[in-house]
Design a protein around this motif. Structure first.
Motif, PDB file in Angstrom:
ATOM      1  N   MET A 119       0.824  -1.195   0.000  1.00 17.60           N
ATOM      2  CA  MET A 119       0.000   0.000   0.000  1.00 17.60           C
ATOM      3  C   MET A 119       0.870   1.261   0.000  1.00 17.60           C
ATOM      4  O   MET A 119       0.578   2.207  -0.722  1.00 17.60           O
ATOM      5  CB  MET A 119      -0.913  -0.040   1.233  1.00 17.60           C
ATOM      6  CG  MET A 119      -1.819   1.131   1.352  1.00 17.60           C
ATOM      7  SD  MET A 119      -3.024   1.062   0.032  1.00 17.60           S
ATOM      8  CE  MET A 119      -4.005   2.411   0.408  1.00 17.60           C
ATOM      9  N   ARG A 120       1.909   1.223   0.829  1.00 14.40           N
ATOM     10  CA  ARG A 120       2.781   2.384   0.926  1.00 14.40           C
ATOM     11  C   ARG A 120       3.527   2.619  -0.399  1.00 14.40           C
ATOM     12  O   ARG A 120       3.721   3.761  -0.822  1.00 14.40           O
ATOM     13  CB  ARG A 120       3.782   2.134   2.055  1.00 14.40           C
ATOM     14  CG  ARG A 120       4.413   3.355   2.541  1.00 14.40           C
ATOM     15  CD  ARG A 120       5.076   3.078   3.845  1.00 14.40           C
ATOM     16  NE  ARG A 120       4.984   4.307   4.599  1.00 14.40           N
ATOM     17  CZ  ARG A 120       5.659   4.588   5.644  1.00 14.40           C
ATOM     18  NH1 ARG A 120       6.453   3.678   6.158  1.00 14.40           N
ATOM     19  NH2 ARG A 120       5.537   5.721   6.237  1.00 14.40           N
ATOM     20  N   ALA A 121       3.920   1.579  -1.074  1.00 16.74           N
ATOM     21  CA  ALA A 121       4.610   1.676  -2.357  1.00 16.74           C
ATOM     22  C   ALA A 121       3.664   2.269  -3.405  1.00 16.74           C
ATOM     23  O   ALA A 121       4.087   3.075  -4.256  1.00 16.74           O
ATOM     24  CB  ALA A 121       5.106   0.315  -2.799  1.00 16.74           C
ATOM     25  N   VAL A 148       1.128   4.381  -2.876  1.00 16.36           N
ATOM     26  CA  VAL A 148       0.972   5.813  -2.594  1.00 16.36           C
ATOM     27  C   VAL A 148       2.219   6.565  -3.050  1.00 16.36           C
ATOM     28  O   VAL A 148       2.129   7.660  -3.645  1.00 16.36           O
ATOM     29  CB  VAL A 148       0.693   6.047  -1.090  1.00 16.36           C
ATOM     30  CG1 VAL A 148       0.743   7.528  -0.749  1.00 16.36           C
ATOM     31  CG2 VAL A 148      -0.636   5.436  -0.696  1.00 16.36           C
ATOM     32  N   LEU A 149       3.399   5.976  -2.801  1.00 17.24           N
ATOM     33  CA  LEU A 149       4.645   6.605  -3.222  1.00 17.24           C
ATOM     34  C   LEU A 149       4.719   6.720  -4.746  1.00 17.24           C
ATOM     35  O   LEU A 149       5.091   7.762  -5.287  1.00 17.24           O
ATOM     36  CB  LEU A 149       5.835   5.808  -2.681  1.00 17.24           C
ATOM     37  CG  LEU A 149       7.202   6.430  -2.938  1.00 17.24           C
ATOM     38  CD1 LEU A 149       7.307   7.800  -2.285  1.00 17.24           C
ATOM     39  CD2 LEU A 149       8.292   5.512  -2.434  1.00 17.24           C
ATOM     40  N   LEU A 150       4.347   5.673  -5.452  1.00 22.58           N
ATOM     41  CA  LEU A 150       4.339   5.711  -6.915  1.00 22.58           C
ATOM     42  C   LEU A 150       3.304   6.717  -7.436  1.00 22.58           C
ATOM     43  O   LEU A 150       3.555   7.430  -8.413  1.00 22.58           O
ATOM     44  CB  LEU A 150       4.050   4.321  -7.483  1.00 22.58           C
ATOM     45  CG  LEU A 150       5.204   3.340  -7.441  1.00 22.58           C
ATOM     46  CD1 LEU A 150       4.761   1.967  -7.909  1.00 22.58           C
ATOM     47  CD2 LEU A 150       6.365   3.842  -8.278  1.00 22.58           C
ATOM     48  N   LEU A 151       2.155   6.768  -6.772  1.00 19.12           N
ATOM     49  CA  LEU A 151       1.121   7.721  -7.165  1.00 19.12           C
ATOM     50  C   LEU A 151       1.613   9.157  -6.993  1.00 19.12           C
ATOM     51  O   LEU A 151       1.460   9.999  -7.887  1.00 19.12           O
ATOM     52  CB  LEU A 151      -0.153   7.503  -6.341  1.00 19.12           C
ATOM     53  CG  LEU A 151      -1.312   8.455  -6.646  1.00 19.12           C
ATOM     54  CD1 LEU A 151      -1.799   8.247  -8.069  1.00 19.12           C
ATOM     55  CD2 LEU A 151      -2.429   8.252  -5.657  1.00 19.12           C
ATOM     56  N   LEU A 152       2.235   9.435  -5.851  1.00 22.68           N
ATOM     57  CA  LEU A 152       2.778  10.776  -5.618  1.00 22.68           C
ATOM     58  C   LEU A 152       3.900  11.102  -6.604  1.00 22.68           C
ATOM     59  O   LEU A 152       3.993  12.227  -7.099  1.00 22.68           O
ATOM     60  CB  LEU A 152       3.282  10.899  -4.180  1.00 22.68           C
ATOM     61  CG  LEU A 152       2.192  10.953  -3.104  1.00 22.68           C
ATOM     62  CD1 LEU A 152       2.818  10.955  -1.720  1.00 22.68           C
ATOM     63  CD2 LEU A 152       1.323  12.168  -3.305  1.00 22.68           C
ATOM     64  N   LEU A 153       4.745  10.136  -6.897  1.00 23.83           N
ATOM     65  CA  LEU A 153       5.820  10.339  -7.864  1.00 23.83           C
ATOM     66  C   LEU A 153       5.245  10.649  -9.251  1.00 23.83           C
ATOM     67  O   LEU A 153       5.722  11.541  -9.956  1.00 23.83           O
ATOM     68  CB  LEU A 153       6.720   9.104  -7.915  1.00 23.83           C
ATOM     69  CG  LEU A 153       7.969   9.217  -8.792  1.00 23.83           C
ATOM     70  CD1 LEU A 153       8.878  10.332  -8.281  1.00 23.83           C
ATOM     71  CD2 LEU A 153       8.703   7.894  -8.831  1.00 23.83           C
ATOM     72  N   GLY A 154       4.204   9.932  -9.622  1.00 23.62           N
ATOM     73  CA  GLY A 154       3.539  10.190 -10.903  1.00 23.62           C
ATOM     74  C   GLY A 154       2.915  11.578 -10.943  1.00 23.62           C
ATOM     75  O   GLY A 154       2.991  12.273 -11.957  1.00 23.62           O
ATOM     76  N   LEU A 155       2.289  11.972  -9.834  1.00 20.96           N
ATOM     77  CA  LEU A 155       1.691  13.306  -9.785  1.00 20.96           C
ATOM     78  C   LEU A 155       2.747  14.410  -9.844  1.00 20.96           C
ATOM     79  O   LEU A 155       2.547  15.445 -10.494  1.00 20.96           O
ATOM     80  CB  LEU A 155       0.830  13.440  -8.526  1.00 20.96           C
ATOM     81  CG  LEU A 155      -0.457  12.605  -8.496  1.00 20.96           C
ATOM     82  CD1 LEU A 155      -1.127  12.711  -7.136  1.00 20.96           C
ATOM     83  CD2 LEU A 155      -1.402  13.031  -9.595  1.00 20.96           C
ATOM     84  N   VAL A 156       3.873  14.202  -9.186  1.00 22.52           N
ATOM     85  CA  VAL A 156       4.959  15.180  -9.239  1.00 22.52           C
ATOM     86  C   VAL A 156       5.508  15.279 -10.661  1.00 22.52           C
ATOM     87  O   VAL A 156       5.755  16.387 -11.176  1.00 22.52           O
ATOM     88  CB  VAL A 156       6.074  14.819  -8.233  1.00 22.52           C
ATOM     89  CG1 VAL A 156       7.329  15.634  -8.487  1.00 22.52           C
ATOM     90  CG2 VAL A 156       5.584  15.032  -6.811  1.00 22.52           C
ATOM     91  N   ALA A 157       5.691  14.157 -11.325  1.00 25.92           N
ATOM     92  CA  ALA A 157       6.191  14.166 -12.707  1.00 25.92           C
ATOM     93  C   ALA A 157       5.188  14.856 -13.624  1.00 25.92           C
ATOM     94  O   ALA A 157       5.566  15.661 -14.490  1.00 25.92           O
ATOM     95  CB  ALA A 157       6.451  12.734 -13.172  1.00 25.92           C
ATOM     96  N   THR A 158       3.903  14.570 -13.444  1.00 21.96           N
ATOM     97  CA  THR A 158       2.866  15.222 -14.250  1.00 21.96           C
ATOM     98  C   THR A 158       2.870  16.724 -14.017  1.00 21.96           C
ATOM     99  O   THR A 158       2.758  17.517 -14.958  1.00 21.96           O
ATOM    100  CB  THR A 158       1.479  14.636 -13.911  1.00 21.96           C
ATOM    101  OG1 THR A 158       1.516  13.215 -14.115  1.00 21.96           O
ATOM    102  CG2 THR A 158       0.406  15.241 -14.772  1.00 21.96           C
ATOM    103  N   SER A 159       3.010  17.119 -12.764  1.00 24.75           N
ATOM    104  CA  SER A 159       3.062  18.539 -12.435  1.00 24.75           C
ATOM    105  C   SER A 159       4.277  19.208 -13.066  1.00 24.75           C
ATOM    106  O   SER A 159       4.183  20.322 -13.597  1.00 24.75           O
ATOM    107  CB  SER A 159       3.084  18.704 -10.917  1.00 24.75           C
ATOM    108  OG  SER A 159       3.255  20.054 -10.573  1.00 24.75           O
ATOM    109  N   ALA A 160       5.410  18.533 -13.046  1.00 23.61           N
ATOM    110  CA  ALA A 160       6.631  19.093 -13.634  1.00 23.61           C
ATOM    111  C   ALA A 160       6.470  19.266 -15.141  1.00 23.61           C
ATOM    112  O   ALA A 160       6.858  20.293 -15.709  1.00 23.61           O
ATOM    113  CB  ALA A 160       7.821  18.196 -13.321  1.00 23.61           C
TER     114      ALA A 160
END
Length: 87
Positions: free
Chosen positions: A1-3, A5-17
């Motif tokens: 579960m934690r992995a 959420v981490l991948l989801l946040l990483l994807g959102l950060v990349a999308t934002s960038a």
């Protein structure tokens, strides 16, 4: 579960960038278009000023009178040539 959420946040950060980069690129393109439009406006204003000066020169009363006299053979009417028409 934690992995996840981490991948989801990483994807959102990349999308934002990527969104930031695309927005900056669009801003630069818009700024370049604005600069070109301002330069064109300035050139048109300069040409308009030149055309106003040219028009003022061509329509100067002395020049019109000189051309009417020399090229068209026109002259001011004498007193006897003037006819007043009353209603």
């Amino acid at each position: 579960m934690r992995a996840f959420v981490l991948l989801l946040l990483l994807g959102l950060v990349a999308t934002s960038a990527i969104a930031v980069v695309l927005t900056r690129h669009q801003h630069r393109e818009a700024f370049i278009a604005l600069s070109k439009a301002e330069n064109e406006r300035d050139e048109l204003n300069i040409e308009f000023g030149r055309l106003q000066i040219e028009q003022a020169t061509w329509s100067e009363t002395n020049r019109v009178e000189q051309i009417a006299t020399s090229k068209l053979g026109m002259k001011f009417p004498e007193g006897a040539d003037v006819v007043v028409v009353l209603p």
